[in-house]
Scaffold this active site. Sequence first.
Site, mmCIF file in Angstrom:
data_model
loop_
_atom_site.group_PDB
_atom_site.id
_atom_site.type_symbol
_atom_site.label_atom_id
_atom_site.label_comp_id
_atom_site.label_asym_id
_atom_site.label_seq_id
_atom_site.Cartn_x
_atom_site.Cartn_y
_atom_site.Cartn_z
ATOM 1 N N ASN A 9 0.814 -1.210 0.000
ATOM 2 C CA ASN A 9 0.000 0.000 0.000
ATOM 3 C C ASN A 9 0.849 1.262 0.000
ATOM 4 O O ASN A 9 0.434 2.287 -0.533
ATOM 5 C CB ASN A 9 -0.933 0.009 1.222
ATOM 6 N N ASP A 96 -0.273 -10.808 0.943
ATOM 7 C CA ASP A 96 0.829 -10.693 1.896
ATOM 8 C C ASP A 96 0.581 -11.561 3.124
ATOM 9 O O ASP A 96 1.534 -12.071 3.740
ATOM 10 C CB ASP A 96 1.044 -9.234 2.299
#
Length: 242
Positions: A9, A96
């Site tokens: 992000n 992730d």
Amino acid sequence: MNLVVDIGNSFLKAAVFTDNGLVEARHFATGFNLAIKVLLEDYPGISHCIICETGKSDLVLKKEMKDLLPFVLELEAKTPIPLENLYKTKDTLGKDRIAGAVGANEQFPGTSTLIIDTGTAITFDFVNNKNQFIGGSISPGLNMRYQALHEFTDKLPLLSPTEAGFRIPANHTTGAIHAGIISGILHETEGVINDYKHLYPSLKVILTGGDALFFEKMLKSSIFVDLNLVVRGLNKILKFNA
């Protein structure tokens, strides 16, 4: 040589692996395409690549990787992994998270393991002693909590995390914000660890993510810290598929 590209992000992390393990990891906030090309020039032996996207998709970068390397794997929900995934909504599972679980299981196979990733969000994920990924929980991350207090109130200031410590009770607003957020995360994390340890006494706990070092010394529980856990897991998945 393998190249692991983890697009998060906030930044991109690229790591180079040989058969002997991790060689180098680099972080980039901008200029991803040029940075990756420089990395490939520095390590001309790279032939295999895995791309994991938890942030925005970078179509240009993926196309360039496929043009430059003979084997490029995009991690998807259907990608085979060296771990049994019992999560019911695999399409919504953060890549992730599953990569971190694979990395943890490689370190502690056949052992109940809790993976705590302190990134944009804080995730708690559990792998049991049967090498099965069960799932976990998701909570707002450190900076997200500071931003939320500022954005959803009229007068509270936007602060940054401080390693100077905090006082309880705090006798001013700035200190109260730090005390509330930092102690809140610490109590939450210790509580989750204790809940799992009550059920799984031999539990191993691994801390990773961008804020791992911030909390490492503050936590009382016995933990392992591995800032490269996710890329290690991605490399394991790449080798499993290549």
